[in-house]
Design a protein around this motif. Structure first.
Motif, PDB file in Angstrom:
ATOM      1  N   PRO A 148       2.419 -16.378  17.811  1.00 16.68           N
ATOM      2  CA  PRO A 148       1.597 -14.772  16.833  1.00 16.68           C
ATOM      3  C   PRO A 148       2.451 -13.916  17.337  1.00 16.68           C
ATOM      4  O   PRO A 148       3.295 -14.012  18.085  1.00 16.68           O
ATOM      5  N   PHE A 149       2.415 -12.403  16.878  1.00 12.27           N
ATOM      6  CA  PHE A 149       2.503 -11.602  16.587  1.00 12.27           C
ATOM      7  C   PHE A 149       2.851 -10.685  17.830  1.00 12.27           C
ATOM      8  O   PHE A 149       2.320 -11.195  18.737  1.00 12.27           O
ATOM      9  N   GLY A 150       3.462 -10.471  18.645  1.00 12.73           N
ATOM     10  CA  GLY A 150       3.173  -9.960  20.325  1.00 12.73           C
ATOM     11  C   GLY A 150       3.760 -10.679  21.260  1.00 12.73           C
ATOM     12  O   GLY A 150       3.146 -11.283  22.042  1.00 12.73           O
ATOM     13  N   THR A 186      13.803 -16.430  14.289  1.00 10.17           N
ATOM     14  CA  THR A 186      11.785 -16.274  15.342  1.00 10.17           C
ATOM     15  C   THR A 186      11.055 -16.339  13.736  1.00 10.17           C
ATOM     16  O   THR A 186      11.941 -15.340  12.616  1.00 10.17           O
ATOM     17  N   ALA A 187       9.598 -16.547  14.009  1.00 10.53           N
ATOM     18  CA  ALA A 187       9.698 -16.533  13.051  1.00 10.53           C
ATOM     19  C   ALA A 187       7.256 -16.541  13.103  1.00 10.53           C
ATOM     20  O   ALA A 187       7.683 -17.338  14.633  1.00 10.53           O
ATOM     21  N   ASN A 188       6.958 -16.425  12.338  1.00  4.67           N
ATOM     22  CA  ASN A 188       5.475 -16.073  12.784  1.00  4.67           C
ATOM     23  C   ASN A 188       4.813 -17.876  12.662  1.00  4.67           C
ATOM     24  O   ASN A 188       3.816 -17.521  12.816  1.00  4.67           O
ATOM     25  N   SER A 189       5.636 -18.554  11.594  1.00  2.15           N
ATOM     26  CA  SER A 189       4.935 -19.636  11.242  1.00  2.15           C
ATOM     27  C   SER A 189       6.317 -21.132  11.835  1.00  2.15           C
ATOM     28  O   SER A 189       7.261 -20.340  11.832  1.00  2.15           O
ATOM     29  N   ASN A 190       5.961 -22.054  12.075  1.00  2.00           N
ATOM     30  CA  ASN A 190       7.221 -22.938  11.978  1.00  2.00           C
ATOM     31  C   ASN A 190       7.718 -23.448  10.065  1.00  2.00           C
ATOM     32  O   ASN A 190       8.764 -24.778  10.826  1.00  2.00           O
ATOM     33  N   GLY A 191       7.417 -22.501   9.284  1.00  2.00           N
ATOM     34  CA  GLY A 191       8.159 -23.065   8.036  1.00  2.00           C
ATOM     35  C   GLY A 191       7.239 -23.876   7.222  1.00  2.00           C
ATOM     36  O   GLY A 191       8.379 -24.505   6.190  1.00  2.00           O
ATOM     37  N   THR A 192       6.323 -24.060   7.555  1.00  2.00           N
ATOM     38  CA  THR A 192       5.498 -25.243   6.683  1.00  2.00           C
ATOM     39  C   THR A 192       4.642 -24.210   5.524  1.00  2.00           C
ATOM     40  O   THR A 192       3.736 -25.427   5.216  1.00  2.00           O
ATOM     41  N   GLY A 193       4.341 -23.289   5.605  1.00  2.00           N
ATOM     42  CA  GLY A 193       3.094 -22.218   4.984  1.00  2.00           C
ATOM     43  C   GLY A 193       2.076 -22.277   5.884  1.00  2.00           C
ATOM     44  O   GLY A 193       1.464 -21.603   5.785  1.00  2.00           O
ATOM     45  N   ALA A 194       2.623 -22.683   6.932  1.00  2.00           N
ATOM     46  CA  ALA A 194       1.171 -21.974   8.368  1.00  2.00           C
ATOM     47  C   ALA A 194       1.401 -20.899   8.978  1.00  2.00           C
ATOM     48  O   ALA A 194       2.270 -20.861   8.728  1.00  2.00           O
ATOM     49  N   PHE A 195       0.252 -20.986   9.657  1.00  2.00           N
ATOM     50  CA  PHE A 195       0.286 -19.656   9.856  1.00  2.00           C
ATOM     51  C   PHE A 195       0.355 -18.531   9.786  1.00  2.00           C
ATOM     52  O   PHE A 195       1.376 -17.630   9.742  1.00  2.00           O
ATOM     53  N   GLY A 196      -0.243 -18.328   8.740  1.00  2.00           N
ATOM     54  CA  GLY A 196       0.035 -16.579   7.422  1.00  2.00           C
ATOM     55  C   GLY A 196       0.858 -16.465   7.119  1.00  2.00           C
ATOM     56  O   GLY A 196       1.439 -15.638   6.203  1.00  2.00           O
ATOM     57  N   THR A 250      -8.224 -10.171  30.095  1.00  2.00           N
ATOM     58  CA  THR A 250      -9.481 -10.756  29.091  1.00  2.00           C
ATOM     59  C   THR A 250      -9.761 -10.096  27.702  1.00  2.00           C
ATOM     60  O   THR A 250      -9.246 -10.767  27.305  1.00  2.00           O
ATOM     61  N   TYR A 251     -10.164  -8.871  27.408  1.00  2.00           N
ATOM     62  CA  TYR A 251     -10.217  -7.785  26.772  1.00  2.00           C
ATOM     63  C   TYR A 251      -8.774  -8.180  25.494  1.00  2.00           C
ATOM     64  O   TYR A 251      -8.773  -8.784  24.646  1.00  2.00           O
ATOM     65  N   ALA A 252      -7.425  -8.178  26.219  1.00  2.00           N
ATOM     66  CA  ALA A 252      -6.403  -9.051  25.488  1.00  2.00           C
ATOM     67  C   ALA A 252      -6.679  -9.995  24.689  1.00  2.00           C
ATOM     68  O   ALA A 252      -6.204 -10.496  23.875  1.00  2.00           O
ATOM     69  N   ASN A 253      -6.811 -11.124  25.630  1.00  2.00           N
ATOM     70  CA  ASN A 253      -6.848 -12.335  24.950  1.00  2.00           C
ATOM     71  C   ASN A 253      -7.668 -12.557  24.256  1.00  2.00           C
ATOM     72  O   ASN A 253      -8.464 -13.489  23.305  1.00  2.00           O
ATOM     73  N   ASP A 254      -9.617 -11.863  24.235  1.00  2.00           N
ATOM     74  CA  ASP A 254     -10.457 -11.724  23.393  1.00  2.00           C
ATOM     75  C   ASP A 254      -9.949 -11.742  21.804  1.00  2.00           C
ATOM     76  O   ASP A 254      -9.533 -12.361  20.957  1.00  2.00           O
ATOM     77  N   VAL A 255      -8.977 -10.148  21.731  1.00  2.00           N
ATOM     78  CA  VAL A 255      -8.634 -10.075  20.452  1.00  2.00           C
ATOM     79  C   VAL A 255      -7.233 -11.182  19.953  1.00  2.00           C
ATOM     80  O   VAL A 255      -6.933 -11.485  18.689  1.00  2.00           O
ATOM     81  N   ARG A 256      -6.258 -10.902  21.345  1.00  2.00           N
ATOM     82  CA  ARG A 256      -5.747 -12.191  20.462  1.00  2.00           C
ATOM     83  C   ARG A 256      -6.069 -13.507  19.823  1.00  2.00           C
ATOM     84  O   ARG A 256      -5.710 -14.490  19.051  1.00  2.00           O
ATOM     85  N   SER A 257      -7.464 -14.699  20.526  1.00  2.00           N
ATOM     86  CA  SER A 257      -8.083 -15.477  20.318  1.00  2.00           C
ATOM     87  C   SER A 257      -8.579 -15.201  18.612  1.00  2.00           C
ATOM     88  O   SER A 257      -8.688 -15.898  18.289  1.00  2.00           O
ATOM     89  N   SER A 258      -9.174 -14.101  18.531  1.00  2.00           N
ATOM     90  CA  SER A 258      -9.707 -13.818  17.236  1.00  2.00           C
ATOM     91  C   SER A 258      -8.446 -13.225  16.126  1.00  2.00           C
ATOM     92  O   SER A 258      -8.727 -14.279  14.855  1.00  2.00           O
ATOM     93  N   LEU A 300      -5.648 -17.282  11.602  1.00  2.00           N
ATOM     94  CA  LEU A 300      -4.212 -17.997  10.638  1.00  2.00           C
ATOM     95  C   LEU A 300      -4.437 -19.048  11.343  1.00  2.00           C
ATOM     96  O   LEU A 300      -3.651 -19.780  11.151  1.00  2.00           O
ATOM     97  N   GLY A 301      -5.843 -19.353  11.741  1.00  2.00           N
ATOM     98  CA  GLY A 301      -5.836 -21.169  12.072  1.00  2.00           C
ATOM     99  C   GLY A 301      -5.398 -21.095  13.099  1.00  2.00           C
ATOM    100  O   GLY A 301      -5.273 -22.908  12.764  1.00  2.00           O
ATOM    101  N   LEU A 302      -4.501 -20.905  14.312  1.00  4.41           N
ATOM    102  CA  LEU A 302      -4.697 -21.169  15.450  1.00  4.41           C
ATOM    103  C   LEU A 302      -5.669 -21.694  16.164  1.00  4.41           C
ATOM    104  O   LEU A 302      -6.874 -20.302  15.996  1.00  4.41           O
ATOM    105  N   GLY A 303      -5.998 -21.892  17.337  1.00  4.72           N
ATOM    106  CA  GLY A 303      -6.507 -22.121  18.478  1.00  4.72           C
ATOM    107  C   GLY A 303      -8.270 -22.357  18.212  1.00  4.72           C
ATOM    108  O   GLY A 303      -8.166 -23.488  17.764  1.00  4.72           O
ATOM    109  N   ASP A 304      -9.509 -22.452  18.952  1.00  4.45           N
ATOM    110  CA  ASP A 304      -9.931 -23.073  18.914  1.00  4.45           C
ATOM    111  C   ASP A 304     -11.411 -22.220  17.504  1.00  4.45           C
ATOM    112  O   ASP A 304     -12.350 -23.727  17.398  1.00  4.45           O
ATOM    113  N   GLY A 305     -10.618 -21.965  16.507  1.00  2.19           N
ATOM    114  CA  GLY A 305     -11.695 -21.704  15.963  1.00  2.19           C
ATOM    115  C   GLY A 305     -10.490 -21.141  14.180  1.00  2.19           C
ATOM    116  O   GLY A 305      -9.840 -20.799  14.847  1.00  2.19           O
ATOM    117  N   SER A 306     -11.745 -20.605  13.515  1.00  4.97           N
ATOM    118  CA  SER A 306     -10.987 -20.552  12.192  1.00  4.97           C
ATOM    119  C   SER A 306     -11.758 -19.339  11.503  1.00  4.97           C
ATOM    120  O   SER A 306     -12.426 -19.570  11.769  1.00  4.97           O
TER     121      SER A 306
END
Length: 360
Positions: free
Chosen positions: A84-86, A192-202, A269-277, A282-288
């Motif tokens: 992910p970015f950043g 470097t890239a935001n995805s692994n080249g498969t079309g996923a992750f934004g 904790t706030y930063a991680n809240d924002v990152r999780s959201s 992008l379809g990563l993490g616990d939710g989508s």
């Protein structure tokens, strides 16, 4: 075959893992590898393309073992850093190269980038003629730099394929001049890239085609955000430096560091809240699904703390002033730079966390 002037190191010195890892991390390395040493290029002058060292940068063993061998020996597949970015995809190789004295050149590519332009182009001269100016790719190949190609998954798949000669043969043909460049032995490529080249992750481009024809030239390293303890360690080093430079000593310094640790915990904790959201978008993490459109990077987190500390000097320290300065700093370094229609969402997420911001 023409060559650019190549700078050579004045000498090489030997460095070990203590150049990268903390004493505690060194204890966790097996003896079979902990004794390894690496060559550091000493140029005898401030080389313009050797990155500056960030002394507070925190390496992890997993990240180091994934990339250091390639940077040292250049063997095998090329590293593809994605995440992910950043999350620190570009600072990661830069910091390794900084400690090894390796020059780094960078290219940012997009869907309109053409490989022919990376080799160089003819430019008009003062006398009305034309002169061929080598591009960043050729310069890196000839001088033996590490070439970072950023946003590689945005590049058109046909243009990615056009780099296969560089990836496989370490050669590049400049079509305009019918000249073939052979890479210096120290030349390295990292993408470097935001995805692994498969079309996923934004990613919305033709990356699936790129993955089938280009992907086996790479090995893939997922770069996620640092965990809470790692970010806290870096933030507290920043706090120690700032407060000491402001003249804090003794109990005053200890009390201020204790406050900084509490504030930092809420910030992280706030930063991680924002990152999780953001990652859920992008379809990563616990939710989508729908989430916040941008994350709070580690760089921004550190700047948030710095700005909070700077603003707090203008007020008597009270519970209200603490809330106000930290909130104002967040607006300045992050929220105000996002789309106006998202400001309320970011601020609400902060209000949900700021209730824990109490040190009195």
């Amino acid at each position: 075959m023409s060559q650019l002037p190549v700078l050579k190191p004045k000498q090489f010195t030997s460095v070990g893992f203590d150049t990268f890892l903390t004493k505690q991390q060194l204890k966790e390395l097996p003896s079979t590898i902990s004794k390894l040493n690496f060559e550091k290029a000493d140029w005898g002058f401030p080389h313009p393309f050797v990155p500056a060292i960030n002394p507070k940068y925190l390496f992890t063993k997993d990240r180091l073992m994934a990339l250091l061998p390639y940077i040292v020996n250049g063997k095998g597949q090329i590293p593809w850093l994605w995440g992910p970015f950043g999350s620190g995809k570009t600072s990661y190789p830069r910091e390794i190269c900084a400690r090894l004295g390796k020059p780094v050149r960078e290219i940012y590519v997009s869907e309109t980038t053409e490989v022919i332009d990376l080799g160089g182009q003819y430019m008009p001269t003062k006398d009305g003629g034309m002169e061929f100016i080598y591009g960043t790719l050729v310069k890196a190949m000839q001088e033996g730099s590490v070439l970072l190609i950023n946003e590689f998954d945005l590049m058109n798949s046909n243009e990615q394929k056009a780099l296969n000669q560089v990836f496989e043969e370490r050669r590049f043909t400049i079509i305009q001049k019918d000249e073939t460049i052979v890479a210096h032995p120290e030349f390295r490529i990292i993408v470097t890239a935001n995805s692994n080249g498969t079309g996923a992750f934004g990613n919305t481009l033709e990356t699936e085609a790129a993955c089938s024809s280009v992907g086996d030239r790479f090995y893939f390293i997922f770069i996620d955000y640092l965990n809470k303890d790692e970010e806290m360690q870096i933030l507290m080093a920043e706090a120690q430096e700032m407060l000491s430079s402001m003249g804090y000593t003794g109990e005053d310094l200890e009390d201020s560091l204790s406050m900084a640790e509490h504030i930092g915990e809420v910030m992280i904790t706030y930063a991680n809240d924002v990152r999780s959201s953001y990652k859920s978008t992008l379809g990563l993490g616990d939710g989508s699904g729908a989430g916040l459109p941008a994350p709070l990077s580690h760089r921004t987190l550190i700047e948030w703390y710095r700005k909070s500390q700077s603003l707090s000097m203008w007020y008597e320290v009270t519970q209200d002033s603490l809330h106000n300065t930290v909130t104002k700093a967040l607006e300045m370094v992050f929220i105000s730079g996002q789309r106006p229609d998202t400001h309320a969402n970011y601020m609400q997420a902060w209000k949900d966390r700021a209730g824990n911001l109490s040190v009195f």
